[in-house]
Motif scaffolding. Sequence first.
Motif, PDB file in Angstrom:
ATOM      1  N   LYS A 175       0.701  -1.661  -0.080  1.00 18.80           N
ATOM      2  CA  LYS A 175      -0.279   0.136  -0.016  1.00 18.80           C
ATOM      3  C   LYS A 175       0.906   1.077   0.166  1.00 18.80           C
ATOM      4  CE  LYS A 175      -3.751  -2.081   2.810  1.00 18.80           C
ATOM      5  NZ  LYS A 175      -4.102  -2.410   3.547  1.00 18.80           N
ATOM      6  N   SER A 176       1.772   1.298   1.089  1.00 18.33           N
ATOM      7  CA  SER A 176       2.776   2.408   0.675  1.00 18.33           C
ATOM      8  C   SER A 176       3.058   2.299  -0.139  1.00 18.33           C
ATOM      9  CB  SER A 176       3.984   2.010   2.142  1.00 18.33           C
ATOM     10  OG  SER A 176       3.665   3.024   3.303  1.00 18.33           O
ATOM     11  N   GLU A 177       3.774   1.302  -0.917  1.00 19.47           N
ATOM     12  CA  GLU A 177       4.122   1.957  -2.840  1.00 19.47           C
ATOM     13  C   GLU A 177       3.161   2.340  -3.893  1.00 19.47           C
ATOM     14  OE1 GLU A 177       6.610  -1.165  -4.223  1.00 19.47           O
ATOM     15  OE2 GLU A 177       7.785  -1.218  -1.816  1.00 19.47           O
ATOM     16  N   MET A 178       1.856   1.081  -3.028  1.00 17.27           N
ATOM     17  CA  MET A 178       1.300   1.902  -4.678  1.00 17.27           C
ATOM     18  C   MET A 178      -0.084   2.828  -4.374  1.00 17.27           C
ATOM     19  SD  MET A 178       1.240  -2.520  -5.458  1.00 17.27           S
ATOM     20  CE  MET A 178      -0.274  -2.039  -6.870  1.00 17.27           C
ATOM     21  N   ILE A 179      -0.302   2.770  -3.222  1.00 16.65           N
ATOM     22  CA  ILE A 179      -1.607   3.959  -3.122  1.00 16.65           C
ATOM     23  C   ILE A 179      -1.563   5.053  -2.387  1.00 16.65           C
ATOM     24  CG2 ILE A 179      -3.938   3.660  -0.998  1.00 16.65           C
ATOM     25  CD1 ILE A 179      -3.725   1.098  -1.391  1.00 16.65           C
ATOM     26  N   THR A 180      -0.518   5.299  -1.604  1.00 18.93           N
ATOM     27  CA  THR A 180      -0.169   6.112  -0.910  1.00 18.93           C
ATOM     28  C   THR A 180       0.675   7.566  -2.494  1.00 18.93           C
ATOM     29  OG1 THR A 180       2.008   5.830  -0.898  1.00 18.93           O
ATOM     30  CG2 THR A 180       0.740   6.220   1.284  1.00 18.93           C
ATOM     31  N   ASN A 218      -9.637   5.813 -16.591  1.00 18.76           N
ATOM     32  CA  ASN A 218     -11.641   5.646 -16.137  1.00 18.76           C
ATOM     33  C   ASN A 218     -11.633   6.446 -15.409  1.00 18.76           C
ATOM     34  OD1 ASN A 218     -10.872   5.188 -18.419  1.00 18.76           O
ATOM     35  ND2 ASN A 218     -12.717   2.875 -18.151  1.00 18.76           N
ATOM     36  N   ASP A 219     -11.096   7.116 -14.455  1.00 16.78           N
ATOM     37  CA  ASP A 219     -11.059   8.287 -13.504  1.00 16.78           C
ATOM     38  C   ASP A 219     -11.533   7.418 -11.638  1.00 16.78           C
ATOM     39  OD1 ASP A 219     -11.707  10.602 -11.506  1.00 16.78           O
ATOM     40  OD2 ASP A 219     -13.600  10.081 -12.131  1.00 16.78           O
ATOM     41  N   TRP A 220     -10.479   6.225 -12.281  1.00 16.23           N
ATOM     42  CA  TRP A 220     -11.068   5.655 -11.357  1.00 16.23           C
ATOM     43  C   TRP A 220      -9.119   5.594 -10.590  1.00 16.23           C
ATOM     44  CZ3 TRP A 220     -14.925   2.887  -9.168  1.00 16.23           C
ATOM     45  CH2 TRP A 220     -15.478   2.459  -9.602  1.00 16.23           C
ATOM     46  N   LYS A 221      -9.881   5.258  -8.885  1.00 20.36           N
ATOM     47  CA  LYS A 221      -8.059   5.419  -8.407  1.00 20.36           C
ATOM     48  C   LYS A 221      -7.993   3.659  -7.782  1.00 20.36           C
ATOM     49  CE  LYS A 221      -7.823  10.201  -7.976  1.00 20.36           C
ATOM     50  NZ  LYS A 221      -7.731  11.439  -6.548  1.00 20.36           N
ATOM     51  N   LEU A 222      -7.009   3.242  -6.917  1.00 23.36           N
ATOM     52  CA  LEU A 222      -6.176   2.198  -6.332  1.00 23.36           C
ATOM     53  C   LEU A 222      -6.146   2.886  -4.814  1.00 23.36           C
ATOM     54  CD1 LEU A 222      -6.009  -1.050  -6.155  1.00 23.36           C
ATOM     55  CD2 LEU A 222      -3.531  -0.148  -6.310  1.00 23.36           C
ATOM     56  N   LEU A 259       2.501  -4.931  -7.545  1.00 23.83           N
ATOM     57  CA  LEU A 259       2.056  -6.305  -6.297  1.00 23.83           C
ATOM     58  C   LEU A 259       2.859  -7.982  -6.407  1.00 23.83           C
ATOM     59  CD1 LEU A 259       0.437  -7.114  -3.815  1.00 23.83           C
ATOM     60  CD2 LEU A 259      -0.959  -7.989  -5.138  1.00 23.83           C
ATOM     61  N   ASN A 260       3.503  -7.730  -7.278  1.00 21.27           N
ATOM     62  CA  ASN A 260       4.393  -9.261  -7.145  1.00 21.27           C
ATOM     63  C   ASN A 260       5.551  -9.074  -6.363  1.00 21.27           C
ATOM     64  OD1 ASN A 260       2.031 -11.619  -7.363  1.00 21.27           O
ATOM     65  ND2 ASN A 260       2.492 -11.094  -9.576  1.00 21.27           N
ATOM     66  N   LYS A 261       6.157  -7.745  -6.907  1.00 19.42           N
ATOM     67  CA  LYS A 261       7.415  -7.507  -6.918  1.00 19.42           C
ATOM     68  C   LYS A 261       7.763  -7.169  -5.220  1.00 19.42           C
ATOM     69  CE  LYS A 261       8.348  -5.780 -11.155  1.00 19.42           C
ATOM     70  NZ  LYS A 261       8.893  -4.255 -12.194  1.00 19.42           N
ATOM     71  N   VAL A 262       6.593  -6.674  -4.974  1.00 22.81           N
ATOM     72  CA  VAL A 262       6.489  -6.369  -3.349  1.00 22.81           C
ATOM     73  C   VAL A 262       6.263  -7.484  -2.188  1.00 22.81           C
ATOM     74  CG1 VAL A 262       4.929  -5.121  -1.165  1.00 22.81           C
ATOM     75  CG2 VAL A 262       4.937  -4.009  -3.316  1.00 22.81           C
ATOM     76  N   MET A 263       5.777  -8.616  -3.168  1.00 21.05           N
ATOM     77  CA  MET A 263       5.786  -9.586  -2.561  1.00 21.05           C
ATOM     78  C   MET A 263       7.836 -10.433  -1.668  1.00 21.05           C
ATOM     79  SD  MET A 263       3.407 -10.586  -1.697  1.00 21.05           S
ATOM     80  CE  MET A 263       1.894  -8.662  -1.838  1.00 21.05           C
ATOM     81  N   ILE A 264       8.284  -9.792  -2.525  1.00 24.75           N
ATOM     82  CA  ILE A 264       9.918  -9.957  -2.418  1.00 24.75           C
ATOM     83  C   ILE A 264       9.924 -10.322  -1.258  1.00 24.75           C
ATOM     84  CG2 ILE A 264      12.472 -10.079  -3.121  1.00 24.75           C
ATOM     85  CD1 ILE A 264      11.277  -8.613  -5.255  1.00 24.75           C
TER      86      ILE A 264
END
Length: 248
Positions: free
Chosen positions: A35-40, A47-51, A123-128
Amino acid sequence: MEIYTLTDEKRRKILSKLKYNQIQTLSDFTMYKAKSEMITKDFVIANDWKLADIREDAFWNLRSMDNNQGKKIPKLKCECGKNLRYQYILRSSSGKELKLGVTHFAQHAGIPQNIARQIHSRLNKVMIFRDEILTKYSQGQRFPLEEYNVVSKKGLLLEFGEDFNYKLKKFKDANLPLFHVDESRLMKKYFKAKEANITLYRIIDDENFDDKYLLFKETLNRYIDFSEFIDTKSDAKWLSKTLIVSTL
């Protein structure tokens, strides 16, 4: 730096040996990192959508095994009703919210599949992060309790800040090894504490104590182990003055 990447089978095998709180702790901090890397970063996908959030079924890998603790955990669902390992929460500017698996981004939010794949790849990269900890655990490594205690006794944990202290406490409680970046931060403080102690031990050893002061010497050594650290120069100056006054 060594990169740790586990297959699902190997990951499942290691996870099956962990306790509930270990699995949950590892999942919580893996997803926090994601979440720190992808959401913040206010990740606008299309299409105006955010994670807005990412959730994980921490016990997904164990569901195919006879594992009661995994079966008791509520399963995550896609809008279509499918069970999910990772649930992506998408939110539009109008406030509409969707809970989706990565394969249904296009169907429900009109987001192209190639963008969905990019998100899942990140996300898979974070799984490292998790795979490194699981690999270390399988090799017999655990939380560096001795080093942590030394840093704690010297009052150096306060220099980390609240968030990292909380993380250290959770990993200590779960007895999990640390990610190499986190371990490096802890070890720097540990070596700082040990170096300070060694300097003070040398000052004491250089002093010629009469037999009647041997107990005092032992007491000082024990005090050094538990005293809070200021800085090596100030601590050494204080100890030198203490020895002069105390042995007069």
